[in-house]
Scaffold this active site. Sequence first.
Site, PDB file in Angstrom:
ATOM      1  N   HIS A   1       0.857  -1.194   0.000  1.00  0.00           N
ATOM      2  CA  HIS A   1       0.000   0.000   0.000  1.00  0.00           C
ATOM      3  C   HIS A   1       0.888   1.238   0.000  1.00  0.00           C
ATOM      4  CE1 HIS A   1      -3.160   2.833   1.160  1.00  0.00           C
ATOM      5  NE2 HIS A   1      -4.001   1.888   0.745  1.00  0.00           N
TER       6      HIS A   1
ATOM      7  N   ASP B   1      -7.906  -5.468   0.124  1.00  0.00           N
ATOM      8  CA  ASP B   1      -8.341  -6.339  -0.978  1.00  0.00           C
ATOM      9  C   ASP B   1      -7.950  -7.791  -0.805  1.00  0.00           C
ATOM     10  OD1 ASP B   1      -7.607  -3.505  -2.926  1.00  0.00           O
ATOM     11  OD2 ASP B   1      -9.595  -4.340  -2.551  1.00  0.00           O
TER      12      ASP B   1
END
Length: 436
Positions: free
Chosen positions: A313, A371
Site C-alpha cells: 500500500h 483487498d
Amino acid sequence: MTPSDVKATLSFSDGSPSIDLPLYKGSIGPDVIDIRKLYGQTGKFTYDPGFLSTASCQSTITYIDGDKGELLYRGYPIEQLATQCDFLDTCYLLLYGELPNEQKQKDFHKLVSEHTMVHEQMQFFLRGFRRDAHPMAVLTGLVGALSAFYHDSTDINNPTHRNIAAIRLIAKMPTLVAMAYKYGEGQPYVYPRNKLSYAGNFMRMMFATPCEDYEPNEVLVRAMDRIFILHADHEQNASTSTVRLCGSSGTNPFAAIAAGVACLWGPAHGGANEAALNMLEDIQRNGGIEKIGEFIKQVKDKNSSVKLMGFGHRVYKNYDPRAKLMRETCYEVLGALGLENDPLFKLAMALEKIALEDEYFVARKLYPNVDFYSGIVQRAIGIPVSLFTAIFALARTVGWIAQLNEMIGDPEYKIGRPRQLFVGSERRDVPPLHQR
Ligand code: SDX
C-alpha cells in the site's frame, strides 16, 4: 490549517536567491510546505509524478496513519464504526461530519430509501452492452448516464443540489450494481424494497427472482454492510483524487463519480480484490498450499510481472486495519455457512503467514491490504468475482461525494491544472513530405 512558526528556506547552489516557504500544521499528521508561490518566485516547478510527497488539499474527512495502521473517519476508528455502526450511519458521518442521533438516523434512512429507484429508461442503456460485458464497464456507463437525467437539476455550487445528488448516488448505486449483475445473468431486474435495510435491499436486488420469496440471511447482510463500511473512504487515493480533479472543472457530480468508477477499476487500485481472488484460485489450481513457495519466488523475481495482489500500500507500512476486520468477517461468514475449511481462506492465511515472515516483504513493509480477504468474503456471500470492484465502487461512492462536496464547498478551490517537466523536442519546422 494552522500556520507554523517554522519556515522552510529553499536555497540554490548556483547563487540564485533563496526563498522562504511557509509551513502549515494540520490537527494530526505531517506538516505541509506551502509551495503555491514557488513558481512565481523562482520560475521552477516541484516534481512529484506519483504524488508521494504531495498534499493535494486540506481535508477533515479521513485520516490514515500508515505507520500505525490506523484509519479514522471523521476521527472515529474504523474498528469501532465497523462493529458499532451501520453503513448509512457511516454515510451520514462522512457527509455531515457527525454520527446521527436517533431522529436524524431515521430521517436519513428514509431519505435514502426514497431515492433507490432509477429512471425506467436506464434499462435501455444496459441493453447496449453485451451480456458478458465486465460489470465495471457497465457501471461506468450507467453512473455517467445518470448525468443525463439530473444534469439540468444539479448546480454543483448549490449546497442543496449537492446534497440531493449525494443522496441520489448513495441510494442508486446498489440498484445499478444489482442491475449490472442481473443483466449479466440474464435474469429480470429486481426493484428495491424500501422496508429492507440498505445492505438487505442490495442482497435482495442481487439474489431474488420473481419465482420465489427471498429472505436475506442476516449474517450475510451484516457482512455486506461491514464490507461497505470498510470501503467507504480512504483520503486522497487515486479514484478520490480523480473525482476531485474531475469535479474541479465544475462538472456535475454524476460525471465526476463516473470518473472515479473508471479509475477504481484498475488492478493496482480497486481492481485488486478481483485480481487477488483470481491469484488465489490460480495457486489453488496449481497445487495449493504446497506451491506457495514457488509463487513467492515468482513474486520476488523482478523479471516476472507477478505481484502478490492484495498486498502492499502507498500509505500503510503496517497492517491495513481493514484487512484485519475483513479477515474476522471471513471467519464469521464462513462459519455461518459451514465453510470453515474453505480451501481458499486457508490458502490466503498460509500465504499471508509466509509473506509476513519473508525478508522481501518485511524489508518493503508489504502487508495485506483491504483487498486481500475481501474477495473470499464476497465469494462466500455469492458475489461473482467480476462484481467485486463494482461493490467497492458502490461503497466508495459516499467517500467520493463527501470529498467532492468538501472541495466544492471550499471558497478557495480552483480548477486542478498540474504542470510538467518537458523533455520533448524543442521548436522545429515541419519538413515537406518528400524530406520526411
Ligand atoms: C487499494 O490509495 C489507497 O488508499 C487505495 C485503497 C483505497 O481504499 O482507496 O487502499 C485501495 O487500492 C489498495 C491497494 C490494492 N492494490 C494491490 O493490492 C495491488 C498490489 N499492490 C501493489 O501494486 C502496490 O503495493 C501498490 C500499488 C498498492 C502501492 O504501490 P507503491 O506505493 O507505488 O509501491 P511500489 O510499487 O513502489 O512498491 C515498493 C516496492 C517495489 O519493489 P522495489 O522496486 O523496491 O524492489 O514493493 C514492491 C515493488 O515491486 N511491491 C510489491 C507489491 N507491492 C509493492 N511486490 C510484490 N507484490 C506486491 N503486491
